[in-house]
Write a protein that holds these residues in place. Structure first.
Motif, PDB file in Angstrom:
ATOM      1  N   ILE A  69       5.423  12.122 -22.609  1.00 14.57           N
ATOM      2  CA  ILE A  69       4.220  12.256 -23.441  1.00 14.57           C
ATOM      3  C   ILE A  69       4.104  13.679 -23.991  1.00 14.57           C
ATOM      4  O   ILE A  69       3.787  13.883 -25.172  1.00 14.57           O
ATOM      5  N   GLU A  70       4.422  14.674 -23.164  1.00 16.90           N
ATOM      6  CA  GLU A  70       4.377  16.057 -23.663  1.00 16.90           C
ATOM      7  C   GLU A  70       5.473  16.267 -24.720  1.00 16.90           C
ATOM      8  O   GLU A  70       5.255  16.943 -25.726  1.00 16.90           O
ATOM      9  N   ALA A  71       6.651  15.664 -24.499  1.00 17.92           N
ATOM     10  CA  ALA A  71       7.715  15.768 -25.507  1.00 17.92           C
ATOM     11  C   ALA A  71       7.258  15.141 -26.822  1.00 17.92           C
ATOM     12  O   ALA A  71       7.507  15.673 -27.905  1.00 17.92           O
ATOM     13  N   VAL A 127       6.446   6.749 -28.587  1.00 18.25           N
ATOM     14  CA  VAL A 127       6.967   6.671 -27.214  1.00 18.25           C
ATOM     15  C   VAL A 127       7.416   5.235 -26.950  1.00 18.25           C
ATOM     16  O   VAL A 127       6.630   4.298 -27.110  1.00 18.25           O
ATOM     17  N   PHE A 128       8.669   5.078 -26.560  1.00 15.69           N
ATOM     18  CA  PHE A 128       9.257   3.750 -26.323  1.00 15.69           C
ATOM     19  C   PHE A 128       9.800   3.725 -24.893  1.00 15.69           C
ATOM     20  O   PHE A 128      10.455   4.672 -24.463  1.00 15.69           O
ATOM     21  N   VAL A 129       9.531   2.633 -24.194  1.00 14.66           N
ATOM     22  CA  VAL A 129       9.860   2.564 -22.773  1.00 14.66           C
ATOM     23  C   VAL A 129      10.866   1.442 -22.536  1.00 14.66           C
ATOM     24  O   VAL A 129      10.700   0.338 -23.064  1.00 14.66           O
ATOM     25  N   GLU A 130      11.898   1.750 -21.731  1.00 19.84           N
ATOM     26  CA  GLU A 130      12.910   0.734 -21.455  1.00 19.84           C
ATOM     27  C   GLU A 130      13.286   0.752 -19.973  1.00 19.84           C
ATOM     28  O   GLU A 130      13.219   1.805 -19.341  1.00 19.84           O
ATOM     29  N   ARG A 185       2.790   3.243 -21.115  1.00 25.36           N
ATOM     30  CA  ARG A 185       2.237   2.849 -22.429  1.00 25.36           C
ATOM     31  C   ARG A 185       0.754   3.191 -22.505  1.00 25.36           C
ATOM     32  O   ARG A 185       0.281   3.708 -23.521  1.00 25.36           O
ATOM     33  N   VAL A 186       0.022   2.936 -21.431  1.00 32.92           N
ATOM     34  CA  VAL A 186      -1.414   3.255 -21.397  1.00 32.92           C
ATOM     35  C   VAL A 186      -1.608   4.772 -21.520  1.00 32.92           C
ATOM     36  O   VAL A 186      -2.455   5.257 -22.282  1.00 32.92           O
ATOM     37  N   ASN A 187      -0.788   5.538 -20.788  1.00 34.33           N
ATOM     38  CA  ASN A 187      -0.929   7.001 -20.826  1.00 34.33           C
ATOM     39  C   ASN A 187      -0.572   7.548 -22.216  1.00 34.33           C
ATOM     40  O   ASN A 187      -1.211   8.490 -22.701  1.00 34.33           O
ATOM     41  N   ALA A 188       0.444   6.957 -22.845  1.00 31.71           N
ATOM     42  CA  ALA A 188       0.831   7.409 -24.191  1.00 31.71           C
ATOM     43  C   ALA A 188      -0.282   7.106 -25.197  1.00 31.71           C
ATOM     44  O   ALA A 188      -0.589   7.926 -26.073  1.00 31.71           O
ATOM     45  N   ASN A 234       4.342   3.604 -10.985  1.00 24.16           N
ATOM     46  CA  ASN A 234       5.244   3.760 -12.144  1.00 24.16           C
ATOM     47  C   ASN A 234       5.671   2.377 -12.633  1.00 24.16           C
ATOM     48  O   ASN A 234       6.280   1.603 -11.906  1.00 24.16           O
ATOM     49  N   ASN A 235       5.325   2.094 -13.836  1.00 24.47           N
ATOM     50  CA  ASN A 235       5.731   0.829 -14.467  1.00 24.47           C
ATOM     51  C   ASN A 235       5.588   1.007 -15.969  1.00 24.47           C
ATOM     52  O   ASN A 235       4.884   1.921 -16.424  1.00 24.47           O
ATOM     53  N   PRO A 236       6.237   0.149 -16.738  1.00 21.41           N
ATOM     54  CA  PRO A 236       6.224   0.348 -18.201  1.00 21.41           C
ATOM     55  C   PRO A 236       4.812   0.360 -18.774  1.00 21.41           C
ATOM     56  O   PRO A 236       4.515   1.125 -19.685  1.00 21.41           O
TER      57      PRO A 236
END
Ligand code: SAM
Length: 194
Positions: free
Chosen positions: A49-51, A92-95, A80-83, A74-76
């Protein structure tokens, strides 16, 4: 008394010191703002998120295998909620991917970053594989930024063996208890065949 102090140190490490170390790690780069970034072991998204704040025209991919023993919650969905709360969910994309076998083509990312994640791989060969994968997917001229406890200096040695230049490391940094180091390493442009 000593257990109270230890608990206070753990709390301070988790709430403030880790964030400060993460910001210092990202500040080891002069950001253009359009980079494609990979965060290995992104957890709940502290670094990703900082990046994303630093790349308004770029994208950040976070990969993780979501081991609850390493980080609770920790979960996808959490990242997503934090982003979304940080206003960066558009980039921000999570995999769900393992650091040792990344699905990306060679030379995909301008920046590969990782924060307190690779030490969770129990065996030295697995950690070496993760570092080799980080090297494979970073572009020539791209940068690897890592903070980790315990083994960070051996990652840097591996990267130097692969041909990394402009390596800079800082530490020791004490987070929770084990000593850590943060470093940056650049893949030279002339290694473009790798
Ligand atoms: C201590 S947490 C750190 C999370 C985040 N980087 C941070 O600083 O808040 C370590 C994370 O690494 C992940 N992890 C452990 N082994 C991994 C692997 N082989 N590949 C990808 N992620 C991994 C865990 O699931 C966990 O979310």
């Amino acid at each position: 008394m000593s257990s109270l102090l230890a608990a206070a140190w753990m709390l301070a490490s988790s709430l403030w010191i880790k964030k400060k170390v993460m910001c210092s790690l990202l500040s080891q780069r002069d950001w253009r703002g359009d980079e494609i970034v990979l965060d290995i072991g992104c957890g709940r998204g502290l670094l990703a998120i900082e990046a994303a704040r630093r790349v308004p025209l770029g994208r950040v991919y976070g990969v993780d295998i979501w081991q609850a023993d390493d980080l609770s919650g920790n979960n996808p969905e959490a990242i997503r909620v934090n982003a979304a709360a940080a206003g960066v969910s558009d980039r921000v994309f999570v995999e769900t991917e393992d650091a040792r076998h990344l699905p990306y083509s060679d030379q995909t990312f301008d920046v590969v970053a990782s924060m307190t994640a690779i030490h969770n791989i129990a065996d030295a060969e697995g950690r070496r594989q993760a570092i080799a994968e980080a090297w494979r997917v970073v572009r020539p001229g791209g940068q690897i930024l890592i903070f980790d406890i315990r083994h960070a200096k051996s990652y840097l040695q591996d990267l130097r063996t692969f041909g990394a230049i402009d390596t800079q490391h800082f530490g020791p940094i004490i987070l929770w208890g084990p000593v850590g180091w943060r470093f940056s390493a650049t893949k030279p442009v002339e290694l473009s065949s790798q």
